[in-house]
Design a protein around this motif. Structure first.
Motif, PDB file in Angstrom:
ATOM      1  N   CYS A   1      -2.877  -6.168   5.445  1.00  0.00           N
ATOM      2  CA  CYS A   1      -2.614  -7.245   4.895  1.00  0.00           C
ATOM      3  C   CYS A   1      -4.055  -7.922   4.335  1.00  0.00           C
ATOM      4  O   CYS A   1      -4.706  -8.284   4.983  1.00  0.00           O
ATOM      5  CB  CYS A   1      -1.632  -8.120   5.319  1.00  0.00           C
TER       6      CYS A   1
ATOM      7  N   ASN B   1      -2.240  -4.052   1.318  1.00  0.00           N
ATOM      8  CA  ASN B   1      -1.408  -4.672   0.645  1.00  0.00           C
ATOM      9  C   ASN B   1      -2.101  -6.326   0.199  1.00  0.00           C
ATOM     10  O   ASN B   1      -2.904  -6.611   1.208  1.00  0.00           O
ATOM     11  CB  ASN B   1      -0.171  -5.352   1.192  1.00  0.00           C
TER      12      ASN B   1
ATOM     13  N   CYS C   1      -4.744  -5.755  -9.063  1.00  0.00           N
ATOM     14  CA  CYS C   1      -3.719  -5.263  -8.334  1.00  0.00           C
ATOM     15  C   CYS C   1      -2.765  -4.511  -9.208  1.00  0.00           C
ATOM     16  O   CYS C   1      -2.394  -3.439  -8.792  1.00  0.00           O
ATOM     17  CB  CYS C   1      -2.812  -6.425  -7.574  1.00  0.00           C
TER      18      CYS C   1
ATOM     19  N   LYS D   1       0.337  -3.854  -4.029  1.00  0.00           N
ATOM     20  CA  LYS D   1       1.157  -4.795  -3.962  1.00  0.00           C
ATOM     21  C   LYS D   1       0.682  -6.131  -3.610  1.00  0.00           C
ATOM     22  O   LYS D   1      -0.214  -6.293  -2.815  1.00  0.00           O
ATOM     23  CB  LYS D   1       2.298  -4.373  -2.859  1.00  0.00           C
TER      24      LYS D   1
END
Lengths: 64, 287
Positions: B45, B69, B92, B98
């Motif tokens: 993340c 992500n 993105c 994502k």
């Protein structure tokens, strides 16, 4: 010489010929905090710039 | 000046464009390897904002084929965050990464613009909720990766020393230690100067129009940053020396530090109720 300073979003017109490093000194800008772009190309601080060059001083410091 | 690795003109204090990119990417790869930050198997993340650091980080980790992500927070700062988030959204979308965005308005019940009228400097309350929401919405990931660079980290060491905060002192470094309830945070740019991250971002068109947070100048960090930059320009290598010495000393500080659990949100904290929940209670009372 036309100099755009990104942080203040202002353009200055001054007479200058010499290194990018000394230009920053003259403008009282810490070299740690900026990049110098000469005629749209990133340059090292020992680069000699001419009065006819177009300069952008980009801010390195994070905005937040 | 010539590049130290070839005969081309240098664009930084050492390298030409090609060799600067090599140096930058090799430094990141070495930090990931030396500190075992994460692997290709990990679900990562990336804490993103649309600023140069997180854009360079997303770009490079995506290029190196990590499973990334992006997670962004909208603090509610007009004419600042809204612009950088648009830049992030476009990036993105183009790179099929994502992206999740959570707003302080919905999560906290107020925006930083409104909170700044009661809490000054706004950076303290803004940072508390940033860490809180980042922890909350990174659950399920193997690592949270942030764009913190050498400047950020050397400033943090100095800030903690100046405020004698030894508890926080032991929690920094390229990889935060494992703690129940926290996803570990990794910093691949730990040994790269902010200026170097900016050069990399500039060379890859990862910078948008510069906007400065309207509250940033009020922060303690801004003061330490200016001091450190003034010192670094006269004594190059100071920032690196600070983090190197910190990493050397780190393990001797607060070895037995104990972390409890917030009785409201169950996040790890040092007291009974975490700072974010204490702030939320105050905000709800004033609504």
């Amino acid at each position: 010489m036309k100099i755009y300073i990104e942080r203040t979003k202002k353009t200055k017109n001054i007479k200058y010929a010499g290194t990018a490093k000394n230009l920053l000194k003259e403008l009282k800008i810490n070299e740690e905090e900026v990049l110098v772009v000469c005629n749209d190309k990133l340059v090292s601080l020992d680069t000699k710039i001419k009065d006819s060059d177009s300069i952008r001083i980009l801010s390195v410091i994070s905005g937040g | 000046m010539k590049c130290k690795s070839c005969s081309k003109t240098a664009i930084s204090d050492k390298y030409c464009e090609e060799h600067f990119i090599k140096y930058f990417e090799n430094t990141v790869k070495k930090t990931i390897k030396d500190y075992n930050l994460f692997s290709k198997k990990d679900k990562i993340c990336v804490a993103a904002s649309g600023g140069k650091d997180s854009m360079a980080l997303l770009y490079l980790l995506h290029k190196l084929n990590y499973d990334v992500n992006a997670l962004a927070l909208d603090e509610g700062i007009e004419n600042y965050r809204d612009k950088s988030l648009e830049f992030l959204k476009k990036f993105c979308k183009k790179n099929k990464i994502k992206l999740r965005i959570y707003s302080y308005k919905k999560e906290v019940g107020s925006t930083v613009d409104k909170l700044s009228k009661k809490y000054s400097p706004a950076c303290n309350i803004c940072g508390t909720f940033r860490r809180h929401l980042l922890d909350k919405y990174s659950k399920g990931f193997d690592k949270v990766v942030t764009g913190h660079n050498l400047d950020d980290e050397s400033q943090a060491v100095l800030m903690n020393l100046l405020k004698a905060q030894t508890a926080i002192f032991s929690r920094q470094g390229p990889l935060t230690k494992k703690m129940k309830g926290f996803v570990q945070k990794a910093k691949p740019f730990y040994f790269l100067k902010e200026k170097e991250v900016m050069i990399y971002a500039f060379l890859h068109n990862l910078t948008d129009e510069y906007e400065e947070c309207p509250y940033a100048h009020l922060s303690f960090r801004a003061h330490v940053r200016d001091l450190l930059n003034a010192y670094e320009s006269k004594n190059p290598g100071t920032k690196l020396n600070i983090v190197k010495k910190y990493l050397f000393l780190k393990n001797d500080v607060n070895k037995d530090e104990k972390v409890g659990v917030c009785s409201v949100c169950k996040s790890p904290c040092s007291g009974n109720i975490c700072k974010a929940c204490r702030y939320k209670k105050e905000i709800n009372r004033s609504l």
